[in-house]
Design a protein around this motif. Structure first.
Motif: not given
Length: 788
Positions: A485, A492, A495-500, A506
């Motif tokens: 993360a 990125n 605001d990137s999709d780091w929570k994934r 995952n």
């Protein structure tokens, strides 16, 4: 800034000369959820980090008793060694001769196939009444009062209280194996150790004792209790005889060729108002278990007016059924006003609070680490592999019988959240790039006490490795998710999709080098070696402590392990104390010359333990003197780096000398010598064709009696003995690295009910497994000839 849980920091108030003002504010670390007790101040606490030191002080306190002695334990052995030539029986006999002291002893009423010698202890200690003519020794065997599957769980509290004034509490039972010091000596016959006090539950015993050295307490009860038997048995006991081992051959360790298993544990002596809470616990337990005679509750202590000394909160894990039984046994006027709503899980609650408050480091020393790990990895859902397949094939009916007997919760995953709580704390530091250093140190046994051909032990290892390494939400994989993360944010933006990276399904964390985790966590085992005649031997130092220390400020010490049995509250009964000293110092905790607050008891305890583990207490050539700064500054990056480096060097030296010990890489694989692969649960096994589940066996293991016929260290000729000696002389301290690749690629889940798996007391023969899971803290393993 990433919106995650913040890593709180303390900004000290600084004097003009740059030094910090001492902080005296009380911190709210106490638990209030179904709490057994509130906090009391004005207590004095003395830590003991060796059995010898604890027992020496216990003897003094017992002999000084004038009114009462309360002893509770999972295992209490009448012939447990408390000093050279001194058994528990000897001390209690001397006290009983006074005629003024009432002695109450409450061991766990063990459940087959476990053998703690509780019935034998009851027979021998109660015989003191006849010897002295004083009716002053009372023994009551406490059954499990778990909320379900009670036969599988235990009374696990460990405490001694004398005259309602002095209390001892922690991880040490008055049992075999605990008599030890800072040298962790492997010589089974040193210091007068004999019979079952020469203890090692991890190997097949090949020694024996003569009939004249032992006594059979079973001759003191039932149809065998004849005048002739009683007279002869008590005469032998009073002359120094020890508990007869199971089996007609009187099998024990052979001190000429076999090492004892050293013991690492922590215990506390307490005086002050908190003793009243410990007295109340014992009396409630005794009376609710039908102890005779019943014990009246002492007068309620006066309200406190001081907050100096140590603040102590007594913590329990107590099933609802146990609490209800205690309530019913109380006189109406003494019943608590607060209604009983459920089980007490005070110890888990307190651990969660301290982990959340940690700012710089956490030190955990525990017998177990089994916690919620997400989905099992490591081929868990596939067929059993290698040794596990062999053991299961020869005991599949016994394992199935255990599952039927358990009735429910057969395959439930671990529920306690210690793994998640530790990872959440580390995640905050990784995500927020805090300048403050932070590190978690965890010291565990390399495997649960017992033989590696024992199905229950193999399953326990499986769940431990899932919790630490292989599970999708294991401790290390949770940390890897945090690194992933963080990398996504760095690459990125926030605001990137780091929570994934945290999503259950995952797998991006697998791209993160697992070695990055060791910036935040150090996983340690303990080991020692010795020369016995023509051979070198080694054995793990068995970590039995149940301790958590945070920032050298707060400490929890008691009987609770990191597993569901101890922490959920509804299973094993447990007892612990949370200690916060009012004495505050400012020290260079993180090695950056910034003074940070510490408290006397927690810092004193942690430093004493680390000095012991690093060999500094024992001194001499064994001392890892390069770790002295780490003892002073546990929060420093240089400290965990030095500790890991020393543990890694010791590990390499031990693996070079002994090819059978748990390890990362197998010492053999003729099919691929350049990349041998992860070591099997039996390291001397290697896979010849994993697809076909065919295996090659290159040697014996310590659970085989034949293993002990010849030397087993890596010295093919007598001339190489000096080479091995020189290598092992380079070992400093007693720390080694936990082998995180050990059993990788194997499925060692033999199918025992996961909620019940603990150490197992079984036969030495891998083809003879018990039909039921055993309880915790096993302290004797019957031989093949013996009964269970």
């Amino acid at each position: 800034m990433i919106p995650t849980q913040p890593a709180r920091s303390i900004n000290p108030i600084v004097r003009p000369d740059g030094s910090c003002y001492t902080a005296y504010a009380t911190e709210n670390v106490w638990t209030g959820v179904e709490a057994y007790s509130g906090v009391t101040w004005g207590n004095s606490v003395t830590p003991y980090t060796t059995g010898k030191d604890y027992f020496a002080q216990l003897i003094v306190a017992l002999k000084g008793a004038t009114k009462s002695i309360y002893i509770a334990g999972w295992q209490v052995n009448w012939d447990a060694q408390l000093a050279k030539g001194v058994r528990l029986f000897d001390v209690l006999l001397e006290v009983a001769k006074k005629g003024t002291v009432q002695i109450y002893v409450m061991p766990w009423d063990d459940t087959p196939p476990v053998q703690t010698y509780d019935d034998q202890t009851k027979a021998v200690l109660e015989a003191i009444n006849g010897i002295t003519g004083n009716q002053c020794v009372h023994v009551n065997l406490a059954a499990s009062l778990a909320d379900s599957n009670a036969k599988f769980y235990s009374h696990h509290q460990k405490q001694v209280v004398i005259d309602n004034q002095i209390a001892f509490i922690g991880g040490m039972d008055l049992a075999y194996g605990r008599y030890d010091d800072a040298t962790y000596d492997l010589h089974a016959n040193a210091d007068g150790r004999a019979v079952l006090n020469r203890y090692n539950g991890c190997v097949a015993w090949v020694g024996s004792v003569t009939k004249s050295e032992v006594a059979d307490p079973d001759l003191l009860v039932g149809m065998y209790d004849t005048p002739v038997n009683r007279t002869a048995t008590l005469a032998a006991i009073q002359k120094g005889a020890m508990q007869i081992p199971d089996g007609a051959t009187y099998t024990t360790l052979n001190p000429a060729t076999q090492p004892r298993m050293p013991w690492q544990d922590v215990h506390l002596q307490i005086t002050g108002p908190a003793v009243a809470d410990l007295v109340r616990n014992f009396i409630w337990r005794w009376n609710s278990e039908g102890g005779s005679p019943s014990i009246p509750l002492p007068a309620t202590p006066a309200k406190q007016t001081v907050n100096t000394g140590c603040g102590i909160q007594v913590l329990r894990s107590a099933p609802l059924k146990m609490r209800q039984a205690e309530y019913k046994a109380l006189p109406f006027s003494a019943r608590p006003e607060t209604p009983i709503k459920g089980a007490q899980a005070n110890i888990a609650d307190a651990m969660a609070i301290l982990i959340d408050k940690a700012q710089h480091f956490i030190y955990i020393e525990n017998q177990f680490f089994v916690s919620g790990f997400g989905l099992a990895g490591n081929r868990e859902s596939g067929d059993l592999t290698g040794p596990a397949d062999v053991v299961h094939s020869n005991n599949k009916y016994g394992i199935e019988a255990t599952r039927v007997y358990a009735m429910w919760d057969i395959d439930e995953p671990p529920q306690n959240k210690i793994c998640e709580q530790l990872a959440t704390k580390i995640n905050a530091f990784i995500m927020n790039h805090k300048g403050e250093p932070f590190h978690v140190y965890i010291t565990l046994p390399v495997h649960p006490e017992g033989k590696l051909n024992d199905g229950s032990i193999m399953t326990q290892i499986h769940w431990t490795m899932q919790s630490l390494v292989f599970g999708t939400k294991s401790l290390l994989n949770r940390i890897r998710r945090s690194f992933r993360a963080r990398d996504l944010v760095d690459q990125n933006g926030p605001d990137s999709d780091w929570k994934r990276a945290y999503a259950d399904d995952n797998t991006e964390y697998e791209s993160i080098d697992i070695k990055r985790c060791f910036e935040y966590v150090t996983l340690l085992n303990l080991r020692n070696h010795a020369q016995l005649g023509d051979r070198y031997v080694t054995e793990q130092i068995y970590v039995h402590s149940k301790m958590l220390i945070v920032d050298d400020l707060f400490a929890i010490v008691g009987s609770a392990n990191i597993n569901d049995r101890s922490l959920l509250g509804s299973r094993d009964s447990e007892l612990a104390v949370l200690v916060m000293d009012s004495k505050v110092d400012s020290v260079n905790l993180c090695g950056d010359n910034k003074l940070r607050p510490t408290r006397g008891h927690a810092r004193q305890l942690r430093m004493a333990v680390w000095n012991k583990l690093f060999g500094i207490t024992a001194g001499g050539e064994r001392a890892a003197t390069e770790l002295k700064d780490a003892v002073e500054s546990p929060g420093a990056k240089a400290s965990w780096e030095a500790i890991q480096a020393r543990a890694a060097k010791n590990t390499a030296l031990y693996e070079a000398a002994f090819d059978f010990i748990p390890r990362n890489k197998t010492p053999y694989n003729p099919l691929n010598l350049t990349n041998p692969g992860a070591a099997s649960i039996w390291p001397r096994w290697y896979s010849t064709d994993p697809a076909k589940k065919t295996w090659g066996n290159l040697g014996l293991m310590p659970f085989d009696k034949a293993f002990w016929t010849n030397p087993q260290f890596n010295a093919a000729a007598a001339a190489q003995l000096a080479v091995t000696a020189a290598q092992l002389n380079e070992v400093k301290g007693f720390i080694t690295l936990l082998p995180i690749e050990w059993t990788k690629g194997e499925n060692n889940n033999l199918g025992y009910p996961t909620a019940l798996v603990v150490e197992n007391k079984t036969n030495a023969n891998p083809l003879q497994q018990p039909t039921a899971i055993a309880q915790e803290d096993v302290s004797f393993t019957p031989t093949t000839e013996g009964k269970t």
